[in-house]
Motif scaffolding. Structure first.
Motif: not given
Length: 497
Positions: A265-282
């Motif tokens: 677990v790190v410090q996340f700063g993520i900006i995506v748009s409505e094109n985004f479909e799949t996120a996998e977090l492990d």
């Protein structure tokens, strides 16, 4: 009886080349003994693959104790060198004038660096679209983190940077200059880096700026830089896998479609748009439970609310159970498919309920039963209220605005073992899911298979409109007329590397 006819040989060469390109090179080489026309046919494959792992067996612990271990190592090096020179240069001497891809997987580049450079040079003369150079060892995966000074075992030849036709570049354990991508980066659409030093965030940013067409970026087991700053208008897929030195991950990618993160677990700063479909977090690399991780992961999930499909692991559902953690308000999360990789432990109970309540549009939920670290001893009772699941499930009522009463149509459990947690979770989902249409149970052992068959029998009497599929641990579909072999259903959410 008609005499045997070799119809395969009479196929057009273009079709034969296609067939040979779809099978491993070791098997393709074996076709040279079929008949005289086949003798050199495999050398005309458009995809050249030289992989010494297909021909050599790594030294075992027993080998290491052999009194003649040095002779064994020398023999292995000789066969490696012989294979590289004999097969590689023969391929280019007799093969096609142009190729589509070149792949060299070689575990000991130190024994013949000049030969490797010459092979790469010969490959680039044939204008491949894809180049892969992998000098890593399979055993490294189990020994993270490694001593960095021994990882980069080969230096990318200077002439490669001036090549202008590559669309895909894969480098593993190969030192290269990120600041020298002005020419080679112009046509690159896919970059895969593994076991490579990233000096700092600036170098990574400069490399991305030199790749105006880049769509796929994968950083696997890279080291040194504590901060990654990934900004691109063209990237569609990003994979960050087990980069052990990473502390901060910043991503600004308006056209991003798929994101896969595996690590701490790190410090996340993520900006995506409505094109985004799949996120996998492990977060399987986490070794010690940290209460602050709950807020970090919750903020990460909030930033990914555009995702249509979401995959999370056991640590996510454990750590978001902290009382101070809050997910996005109802109505903002857009995921329709959710996969939870779980140990089916009571410590995951509240986190599972939170996800089902805070993702109101979920139509399919998949539980994958596996081995995961449970941090029960690190969880303070005052914060997490961990109690036996029997009393918990009996008390819980799902949110009226969550997915269970209104949207959930498909539930799938993979690796069912008839544990106490599973036998309480399943009735809860069946009774609370108001529009449930299909239940898929894939057994992980014989007890789980027996339990799944019992569930199917009961529901056939009480919920005839509910379709129930039961599979044994071997992937055999159970039905009223016996068992029929079928292929297991693929994962709801596709993985992108």
């Amino acid at each position: 009886m008609a005499p045997f006819q070799d119809r395969l040989t009479f196929l057009p060469e273009a079709i034969l080349f296609t067939i040979l390109s779809l099978i491993p090179v070791k098997e393709a080489a074996r076709t040279s003994v079929l008949a005289k026309p086949w003798r050199r046919l495999w050398l005309s494959r458009p995809n050249v693959e030289l992989n010494d792992r297909l021909f050599l067996s790594p030294l075992t612990g027993i080998d290491e104790q052999h009194p003649n271990i040095e002779q064994i190592r020398d023999a292995n090096k000789f066969y490696q060198l012989y294979y590289l020179i004999k097969v590689g240069f023969k391929w280019f001497a007799n093969g096609a004038p142009s190729i589509s891809s070149f792949s060299l997987i070689f575990c000991d580049p130190h024994i013949c660096p000049i030969n490797i450079e010459n092979l790469v040079r010969h490959a680039l003369y044939r204008h491949p679209n894809s180049l892969e150079l992998d000098f890593s060892l399979p055993s490294w995966e189990d020994r993270l983190p490694l001593n960095n000074e021994f990882i980069e075992r080969f230096t990318l030849p200077v002439y490669v940077y001036n090549y202008t036709f590559l669309e895909s570049l894969k480098l593993a354990s190969c030192r290269f200059d990120m600041n020298n991508f002005a020419t080679i980066g112009l046509t690159l659409k896919s970059v895969f880096l593994a076991w490579i030093e990233i000096i700092n965030a600036t170098n990574l940013r400069l490399m991305l700026q030199s790749c105006p067409l880049l769509e796929n970026l994968s950083l696997s087991k890279c080291f040194q830089a504590p901060h990654y700053d990934i900004q691109s208008d063209t990237l569609k897929t990003i994979v960050v896998d087990k980069c052990v030195d990473l502390l901060t991950l910043t991503i600004v990618a308006p056209n991003l479609v798929h994101l896969k993160y595996c690590g701490k677990v790190v410090q996340f700063g993520i900006i995506v748009s409505e094109n985004f479909e799949t996120a996998e977090l492990d977060f399987g690399l986490v070794e010690m439970f940290d209460l602050e991780d709950g807020e970090k992961i919750a903020n990460l999930l909030d930033s990914l609310y555009f995702a249509r499909s979401l995959i999370v692991d056991s640590y996510v559902v454990q750590v978001i159970s902290f009382d101070g953690v809050e997910l996005n308000p109802l109505g903002q999360n857009r995921a329709k498919n959710l996969t939870i990789k779980t140990a089916f432990d009571e410590s995951e109970f509240r986190g599972i309920c939170m996800l089902l309540d805070n993702y109101p549009l979920l139509e399919e939920v998949r539980f994958e039963h596996g081995d995961h670290v449970i941090f029960r001893e690190d969880m303070e009772v005052d914060y997490f209220h961990v109690v036996p699941p029997l009393t918990d499930w009996a008390k819980v009522s799902p949110s009226i605005d969550g997915c269970l009463p209104n949207m959930l149509k498909v539930v799938e459990i993979v690796g069912l073992q008839a544990t106490l947690f599973e036998m309480n979770l399943l009735p809860y989902l069946i009774t609370q899911a108001g529009v449930l249409q299909k239940l898929v149970l894939r057994a992980g052992n014989q007890m789980g298979f027996a339990y799944a068959k019992g569930v199917k029998f009961v529901l056939a009497q009480e919920r005839k409109q509910l379709k129930v599929e039961v599979y044994s641990e071997d992937g055999v579909l159970y039905g009223p007329k016996g068992e029929t072999k079928v292929q297991p259903k693929p994962c709801i959410i596709n993985e992108h590397e």
